[in-house]
Design an enzyme around this catalytic site. Structure first.
Site, PDB file in Angstrom:
ATOM      1  N   LYS A  65       0.853  -1.185   0.000  1.00  0.00           N
ATOM      2  CA  LYS A  65       0.000   0.000   0.000  1.00  0.00           C
ATOM      3  C   LYS A  65       0.893   1.240   0.000  1.00  0.00           C
ATOM      4  O   LYS A  65       1.800   1.362   0.839  1.00  0.00           O
ATOM      5  CB  LYS A  65      -0.859  -0.030   1.270  1.00  0.00           C
ATOM      6  CG  LYS A  65      -2.225   0.577   1.146  1.00  0.00           C
ATOM      7  CD  LYS A  65      -2.969   0.287   2.452  1.00  0.00           C
ATOM      8  CE  LYS A  65      -4.319   0.897   2.468  1.00  0.00           C
ATOM      9  NZ  LYS A  65      -4.875   0.881   3.841  1.00  0.00           N
TER      10      LYS A  65
HETATM   11  C1  E4P Z   1      -8.248   1.229   4.284  1.00  0.00           C
HETATM   12  O1  E4P Z   1      -7.517   0.870   3.408  1.00  0.00           O
HETATM   13  C2  E4P Z   1      -8.171   2.582   4.887  1.00  0.00           C
HETATM   14  O2  E4P Z   1      -6.930   2.809   5.437  1.00  0.00           O
HETATM   15  C3  E4P Z   1      -9.267   2.746   5.903  1.00  0.00           C
HETATM   16  O3  E4P Z   1     -10.484   2.262   5.328  1.00  0.00           O
HETATM   17  C4  E4P Z   1      -9.411   4.148   6.425  1.00  0.00           C
HETATM   18  O4  E4P Z   1     -10.577   4.220   7.230  1.00  0.00           O
HETATM   19  P1  E4P Z   1     -10.864   5.431   8.233  1.00  0.00           P
HETATM   20  O5  E4P Z   1     -11.123   6.653   7.442  1.00  0.00           O
HETATM   21  O6  E4P Z   1     -12.085   4.988   9.009  1.00  0.00           O
HETATM   22  O7  E4P Z   1      -9.636   5.553   9.096  1.00  0.00           O
END
Ligand code: E4P
Length: 217
Positions: A83
């Protein structure tokens, strides 16, 4: 539509995989911090529980360091997806890793223009954050609709991974728009099962069945 779970809690992931609905996992540095555990150990355990892609996020902000971190994360397991943030260095890293055969998830996407860059760079996944846009008073799902529309004009291989999901309604809207993946906090996945008429109807069936005095087994 694929379901990923958005957590670094290994016990939660183990319990959810038993349902047979988990196609992958996403983590981020905040979720790793919340787990209080070592990142490499945690990612290794998760990769052993789930056959599908497990996103592990780089924490460097420069291309060369991102590549070095990605090499270490890729060595953990075959199903690690790297990522990277949607920055110039992140997109450069996405292109280099994708050309080298790695699966890359480009995260922190908040515009259709950013999503086009990720697709051009060969990302396996683009992660638009719908909940965080909603928090600003914008409509996060409009961004999903835009990206799905744009990607459908081309033969991009990039899958739309709806992130920052806050409710079952986000999942239903994402499915209606044809998004490939939603990454769900375990709480939202649990909420998707719930309807008061299901509980009420089941109780009535069980009460009536009891009156018959019968047993299926
Ligand atoms: C997933 O890949 C993201 O990092 C995550 O869904 C972020 O979610 P949040 O906005 O609730 O922290």
């Amino acid at each position: 539509m694929k379901f990923f779970v958005d957590t670094a809690e290994v016990d939660e992931i183990r319990a959810l995989t038993a349902l047979g609905l988990v196609d992958g996992v996403t983590t981020n540095p905040s979720l790793i911090a919340q787990s209080g555990r070592d990142m490499s150990e945690t990612i290794k355990e998760i990769c052993g529980l789930v056959d599908g892609p497990v996103s592990a996020e780089v924490t460097a902000t420069e291309h060369e360091q991102m590549m070095a971190e990605a090499a270490k994360l890729r060595a953990i397991a075959d199903n690690v997806t790297i990522k990277v943030p949607l920055t110039e260095a992140g997109i450069q890293t996405c292109k280099a890793l994708s050309d080298d055969g790695a699966s890359v998830n480009v995260t922190l996407c908040f515009s259709a223009a950013q999503a086009i860059l990720a697709a051009k760079a060969g990302a396996a996944f683009i992660s638009p954050f719908v909940g965080r846009l909603d928090d600003l008073g914008q409509d996060g799902m409009t961004l999903i609709e835009d990206i799905c529309d744009i990607y459908s004009n081309y033969d991009f291989k990039t899958e739309v991974l709806v992130a920052s999901v806050r409710s079952p309604l986000h999942v239903v809207d994402a499915a209606r728009m044809g998004a490939h993946v939603a990454t769900l906090p375990p709480k939202v996945l649990g909420q998707m099962f719930k309807h008061p008429l299901t509980d009420k109807g089941l109780q009535a069936f069980l009460d009536d069945w009891k009156k018959t005095g019968q047993s299926i087994i």
